[in-house]
Scaffold this active site. Sequence first.
Site, PDB file in Angstrom:
ATOM      1  N   HIS A 106       0.739  -1.149   0.158  1.00  0.00           N
ATOM      2  CA  HIS A 106      -0.065   0.097  -0.115  1.00  0.00           C
ATOM      3  C   HIS A 106       1.085   1.238   0.031  1.00  0.00           C
ATOM      4  O   HIS A 106       1.421   1.581   1.065  1.00  0.00           O
ATOM      5  CB  HIS A 106      -0.904  -0.014   1.298  1.00  0.00           C
ATOM      6  CG  HIS A 106      -1.867  -1.064   0.923  1.00  0.00           C
ATOM      7  ND1 HIS A 106      -3.157  -0.813   0.425  1.00  0.00           N
ATOM      8  CD2 HIS A 106      -1.819  -2.388   1.188  1.00  0.00           C
ATOM      9  CE1 HIS A 106      -3.941  -1.917   0.289  1.00  0.00           C
ATOM     10  NE2 HIS A 106      -3.105  -2.902   0.565  1.00  0.00           N
ATOM     11  N   SER A 116      14.400  -4.833  11.006  1.00  0.00           N
ATOM     12  CA  SER A 116      15.402  -5.405   9.862  1.00  0.00           C
ATOM     13  C   SER A 116      15.814  -6.780  10.283  1.00  0.00           C
ATOM     14  O   SER A 116      16.120  -7.008  11.356  1.00  0.00           O
ATOM     15  CB  SER A 116      16.471  -4.173   9.912  1.00  0.00           C
ATOM     16  OG  SER A 116      17.659  -4.818   9.292  1.00  0.00           O
ATOM     17  N   ARG A 212      -8.808  -4.968   2.000  1.00  0.00           N
ATOM     18  CA  ARG A 212      -8.216  -5.915   2.615  1.00  0.00           C
ATOM     19  C   ARG A 212      -9.153  -6.663   3.935  1.00  0.00           C
ATOM     20  O   ARG A 212      -8.804  -7.639   4.327  1.00  0.00           O
ATOM     21  CB  ARG A 212      -6.893  -5.445   3.298  1.00  0.00           C
ATOM     22  CG  ARG A 212      -5.874  -5.095   2.162  1.00  0.00           C
ATOM     23  CD  ARG A 212      -5.401  -6.173   1.506  1.00  0.00           C
ATOM     24  NE  ARG A 212      -4.274  -5.611   0.575  1.00  0.00           N
ATOM     25  CZ  ARG A 212      -3.448  -6.392   0.110  1.00  0.00           C
ATOM     26  NH1 ARG A 212      -3.524  -7.868  -0.077  1.00  0.00           N
ATOM     27  NH2 ARG A 212      -2.299  -5.965  -0.549  1.00  0.00           N
TER      28      ARG A 212
HETATM   29  C1  LIG Z   1      -7.319  -9.738  -3.220  1.00  0.00           C
HETATM   30  C2  LIG Z   1      -5.969  -9.270  -3.577  1.00  0.00           C
HETATM   31  C3  LIG Z   1      -5.251 -10.249  -4.336  1.00  0.00           C
HETATM   32  C4  LIG Z   1      -3.782  -9.662  -4.639  1.00  0.00           C
HETATM   33  N1  LIG Z   1      -3.209 -10.181  -5.331  1.00  0.00           N
HETATM   34  C5  LIG Z   1      -1.734 -10.131  -5.745  1.00  0.00           C
HETATM   35  C6  LIG Z   1      -1.047 -10.755  -6.555  1.00  0.00           C
HETATM   36  O1  LIG Z   1      -1.418 -11.829  -6.942  1.00  0.00           O
HETATM   37  N2  LIG Z   1       0.399 -10.198  -6.852  1.00  0.00           N
HETATM   38  C7  LIG Z   1       0.590  -8.874  -6.461  1.00  0.00           C
HETATM   39  O2  LIG Z   1       1.584  -8.481  -6.807  1.00  0.00           O
HETATM   40  N3  LIG Z   1      -0.333  -8.097  -5.757  1.00  0.00           N
HETATM   41  C8  LIG Z   1      -1.428  -8.678  -5.307  1.00  0.00           C
HETATM   42  N4  LIG Z   1      -2.298  -7.869  -4.556  1.00  0.00           N
HETATM   43  C9  LIG Z   1      -1.885  -6.483  -3.987  1.00  0.00           C
HETATM   44  C10 LIG Z   1      -2.393  -5.392  -4.998  1.00  0.00           C
HETATM   45  O3  LIG Z   1      -2.189  -5.373  -6.222  1.00  0.00           O
HETATM   46  C11 LIG Z   1      -2.077  -4.084  -4.552  1.00  0.00           C
HETATM   47  O4  LIG Z   1      -0.423  -3.850  -4.758  1.00  0.00           O
HETATM   48  C12 LIG Z   1      -2.451  -3.853  -3.091  1.00  0.00           C
HETATM   49  O5  LIG Z   1      -3.532  -4.243  -2.839  1.00  0.00           O
HETATM   50  C13 LIG Z   1      -2.252  -2.074  -2.893  1.00  0.00           C
HETATM   51  O6  LIG Z   1      -3.474  -1.613  -3.387  1.00  0.00           O
HETATM   52  P1  LIG Z   1      -3.431  -0.171  -4.342  1.00  0.00           P
HETATM   53  O7  LIG Z   1      -2.255  -0.009  -5.275  1.00  0.00           O
HETATM   54  O8  LIG Z   1      -4.954  -0.149  -4.390  1.00  0.00           O
HETATM   55  O9  LIG Z   1      -3.169   0.627  -3.023  1.00  0.00           O
HETATM   56  P2  LIG Z   1      -2.195   1.849  -2.883  1.00  0.00           P
HETATM   57  O10 LIG Z   1      -0.869   1.662  -3.204  1.00  0.00           O
HETATM   58  O11 LIG Z   1      -2.267   2.160  -1.194  1.00  0.00           O
HETATM   59  O12 LIG Z   1      -2.811   3.019  -3.607  1.00  0.00           O
HETATM   60  C14 LIG Z   1      -3.975   3.519  -3.442  1.00  0.00           C
HETATM   61  C15 LIG Z   1      -4.905   3.894  -4.494  1.00  0.00           C
HETATM   62  O13 LIG Z   1      -3.888   5.178  -4.953  1.00  0.00           O
HETATM   63  C16 LIG Z   1      -3.901   5.121  -6.572  1.00  0.00           C
HETATM   64  N5  LIG Z   1      -2.515   4.955  -6.760  1.00  0.00           N
HETATM   65  C17 LIG Z   1      -1.524   4.359  -6.132  1.00  0.00           C
HETATM   66  N6  LIG Z   1      -0.465   4.327  -6.940  1.00  0.00           N
HETATM   67  C18 LIG Z   1      -0.716   4.793  -8.091  1.00  0.00           C
HETATM   68  C19 LIG Z   1      -0.145   4.709  -9.436  1.00  0.00           C
HETATM   69  N7  LIG Z   1       1.197   4.262  -9.572  1.00  0.00           N
HETATM   70  N8  LIG Z   1      -0.728   4.903 -10.519  1.00  0.00           N
HETATM   71  C20 LIG Z   1      -1.905   5.091 -10.337  1.00  0.00           C
HETATM   72  N9  LIG Z   1      -2.836   5.166  -9.318  1.00  0.00           N
HETATM   73  C21 LIG Z   1      -2.114   4.813  -8.235  1.00  0.00           C
HETATM   74  C22 LIG Z   1      -4.837   3.814  -6.887  1.00  0.00           C
HETATM   75  O14 LIG Z   1      -6.164   4.213  -6.986  1.00  0.00           O
HETATM   76  C23 LIG Z   1      -4.944   2.971  -5.752  1.00  0.00           C
HETATM   77  O15 LIG Z   1      -6.161   2.074  -5.517  1.00  0.00           O
HETATM   78  C24 LIG Z   1      -3.483  -8.238  -4.200  1.00  0.00           C
HETATM   79  C25 LIG Z   1      -4.291  -7.508  -3.435  1.00  0.00           C
HETATM   80  C26 LIG Z   1      -5.748  -7.987  -3.159  1.00  0.00           C
HETATM   81  C27 LIG Z   1      -6.507  -7.057  -2.267  1.00  0.00           C
END
Ligand SMILES: Cc1cc2nc3c(=O)[nH]c(=O)nc-3n(C[C@H](O)[C@H](O)[C@H](O)COP(=O)(O)OP(=O)(O)OC[C@H]3O[C@@H](n4cnc5c(N)ncnc54)[C@H](O)[C@@H]3O)c2cc1C
Length: 259
Positions: A106, A116, A212
């Site tokens: 996140h 660490s 989550r």
């Molecule tokens: C059910 C589930 C399964 C998952 N499975 C996998 C998996 O198999 N492999 C894997 O690698 N990860 C997996 N994840 C992790 C997921 O891909 C995200 O990395 C993680 O949940 C963080 O979510 P986020 O990017 O929405 O949150 P944050 O990083 O907190 O971002 C919050 C919001 O800000 C915006 N944002 C943030 N950064 C950017 C950006 N660079 N560009 C555009 N908008 C942005 C988006 O709207 C995002 O939703 C999983 C997550 C869930 C909930």
Amino acid sequence: VSPVARGLEVFVLARPVFQDEAALAFLRAEQETWREDETASDAERLVELAGRVCYMSFGARQSARSNREYIGNLISQGHESVLEHAAWTFVITGVSRTFTHQLVRHRAGFSFSQLSQQYHDERAATAVRPGLIAGDAELTQLWERHVAESIEAYRRLVDELEERDELAEQHSPKERMRAIRSAARSLLPGSVETKIVVTANARALRHFLTSRGSLTGDEEMRRVSVALLRELQKDAPALFQDFAIEIASDREALVKRLS
Ligand SMILES: Cc1cc2nc3c(=O)[nH]c(=O)nc-3n(C[C@H](O)[C@H](O)[C@H](O)COP(=O)(O)OP(=O)(O)OC[C@H]3O[C@@H](n4cnc5c(N)ncnc54)[C@H](O)[C@@H]3O)c2cc1C
């Protein structure tokens, strides 16, 4: 020695503190008045003031909404950037490295400081046992044996690498230690217990809880989400008014987004 870690604990290290004096000074300077909702907490007042500044909706322009209604309206309008002004700092213990690997994905509105495995000696490491195997003596024994063997292998690797003269010749004492622990930590299981300090704002926390908190198959995510929401709803129920803690069909709690 059982390698099982103490249970999950979430400690609130910092929470929003609203500075009444500063708010009053601002209002005086603007020649404005604000009918404050006496029941609102510091975090809730901070968010309301920030929202009101956007439209300067003070004095005669202030509607009769309560703080909870005002914040509910911000949320329903999608004006959630205002919620970013309220932030909390937690230290979370009794969670696995595997869990924190997911947590630190996140990015927006979160900051992390984690134990660490290069600077901290993991010879006395413990591990977070999955609740799923709790009632099964055979699987529990299998799990405990595997974890204990991994940690024992870590100890042996550290002990033997510390005897190697060439590492002392090649590295400063600090880098020698880092090299040894980096090699040894590759043996630690993902379940090894860790501690992490997390600072996050209300908007980021709401996104985390939404994505989550209700994954019924992800035990640690659920438990941490429930523990965080309990603390957040004590401090700022209006900011988390559309979330509830419910008991799922597996009799464990989860976080449900109501709208
Ligand atoms: C059910 C589930 C399964 C998952 N499975 C996998 C998996 O198999 N492999 C894997 O690698 N990860 C997996 N994840 C992790 C997921 O891909 C995200 O990395 C993680 O949940 C963080 O979510 P986020 O990017 O929405 O949150 P944050 O990083 O907190 O971002 C919050 C919001 O800000 C915006 N944002 C943030 N950064 C950017 C950006 N660079 N560009 C555009 N908008 C942005 C988006 O709207 C995002 O939703 C999983 C997550 C869930 C909930």
